[in-house]
Each structure stands twice: as C-alpha cells, then as structure tokens.
Design a protein around this motif. Structure first.
Motif: not given
Ligand SMILES: *Cc1c(COP(=O)(O)O)cnc(C)c1O
Length: 221
Positions: A21-27, A9-19
């Motif tokens: 950030k790139i898209a300038r969106r809020e998790p 779950l942590d890893k998926v959440r990290e990938e969501i946060a990373k994407a």
C-alpha cells in the motif's frame, strides 16, 4: 505465548499488504516464498493447509528427504531452491524444484542447461548477485553480471530475475535499491530480495519474491 502457523501467515500477509500500500503496488505482484529449511513436514503441513503454496529450501538433499511425500499430498505446492547449488546436484534440483534462486556462475549455467535437456523441462532461474561483495555467500560479482547473463541467455536458461542476500547487520535498503537497478538495467522483471527481518523494506524497493523463514516457522533449532 505460541501462535499458530495460520496466525503467523496472516501477520506476514498483512505486512506484505501494508508495504504494498505504501509503495502503491498490488500484493499480487509479490510472491511469498516460505523458507522451510530445517523444519520438518509436520511444521510445513499447517502452513499449506492455511493456504501457503510456495516454499523454499536451501539444500537439495534436505528437500529430497521431505518434499516428495508432501508434494504427493499437495500437488499444487511449488518449491523454490534458495540456497547455493553444486553443479553435480543440478539434475536432482531440476527434478524437484520449480524455480532456482541461486544461479551464480558459468559452470552452473552449463550444468543447468544440461539438466534441462535431460529432464525435458526447464525451470525459471534467478541470477544471484553478490550485492555486498561477500564472496562466501555465493552470488555473481556485479562486474561479472553482464557476461553471466549473456551466457545464460545463450544457453537458453529461462531467466526470472535477480536475487540477493545483503550483508548481515547493516541497513539493507541500499542493497535492495541496487539490485532493483541492476534488474532494470538488464530488462529482468523479477527481484528476489527480503527475508524475515526486512521484507517490507524490500517490497517498498521493488521485491517480487520475498523469502521468509523465521517469521512463518519460528526460530530454526
Ligand atoms: C534461510 C534463508 C531465508 C529466510 O531467512 P529468515 O531470516 O529465516 O526469514 C531467505 N533466503 C535465503 C537464501 C535463506 O537461506
């Protein structure tokens, strides 16, 4: 090496946060729907205990078997139906699910409207679009989308947005971009798109709901 549910779950959440950030969106703009189909309650509980609150199932009958007990134990969990829905299961679906991702035809508009009436409760629905013109996957043909949305609106169905499952094995980005464009054109805020293999791409293209199974639960048996 095996990893725990909390680690996945942590890893998926990290990938969501990373994407994001790139898209300038809020998790917080992206809802992670943990697709638990085929996995038993004992595989689901550790994820809930790690803080995952939204789950997805693709079959009403399977969900009826395992979710009532889980919901009793964890009343704040929300359950989404991500698979095809037969009209004769609409009432059962409305009784159990908090959101439907697979509204794709006029007969189901009618069945859901009737089920909402009877239950005295409505659940938000995504209209599933047959984005790759693959009839066997379900979904409304792009050409039929305006009429279906009009019918759903006339029937008082609360529309959450659009949903798609792109063709397997080819680059999904153009399909995600098309779904986002269709949602924009129709003034719908939600885009349910992206699975384990491609959710970061979907987020960069505007996904508001990603449906992730394998990356959270491991391979289905
Ligand atoms: C199974 C399923 C998913 C999750 O797929 P994974 O590749 O395991 O992440 C997402 N959406 C739908 C409609 C599904 O049936």
């Amino acid at each position: 090496m095996t990893t725990s549910a909390a680690e996945r779950l942590d890893k998926v959440r990290e990938e969501i946060a990373k994407a994001c950030k790139i898209a300038r969106r809020e998790p917080s703009e992206v809802t992670l729907v943990a697709v638990s189909k085929t996995h038993p309650a004992q595989a689901i509980t550790p994820l809930i205990e790690a803080g995952q609150m939204v789950f997805g199932e693709n079959r009403v009958q399977e969900a009826q078997g395992k979710w009532p007990a889980l919901r009793e134990k964890f009343p704040d969990v929300r359950l989404h139906l991500v698979g095809q829905l037969q009209s004769n299961k609409a009432e059962d679906a409305v009784a159990l699910f908090d959101c439907v991702h697979s509204l794709d035809r006029p007969s189901l508009v009618a069945a859901l409207a009737k089920a909402f009436d009877k239950a005295g409760r409505q659940v938000p629905c995504f209209v599933q679009v047959d984005i790759g013109a693959e009839a066997q996957k379900g979904g409304c043909a792009i050409a039929d989308l305006p009429a279906l949305l009009a019918e759903a609106r006339a029937a008082g169905i609360p529309l959450a947005g659009l949903m798609c499952v792109p063709p397997f094995g080819i680059e999904p980005a153009p399909y995600f971009a098309l779904l986002a464009k269709l949602a924009d054109d129709h003034g719908l805020p939600g885009r349910s798109m992206g699975m384990s293999g491609d959710f970061p791409t979907a987020i960069m293209l505007g996904a508001t709901h990603v449906r992730v199974g394998t990356a959270l639960f491991g391979e289905r048996g």
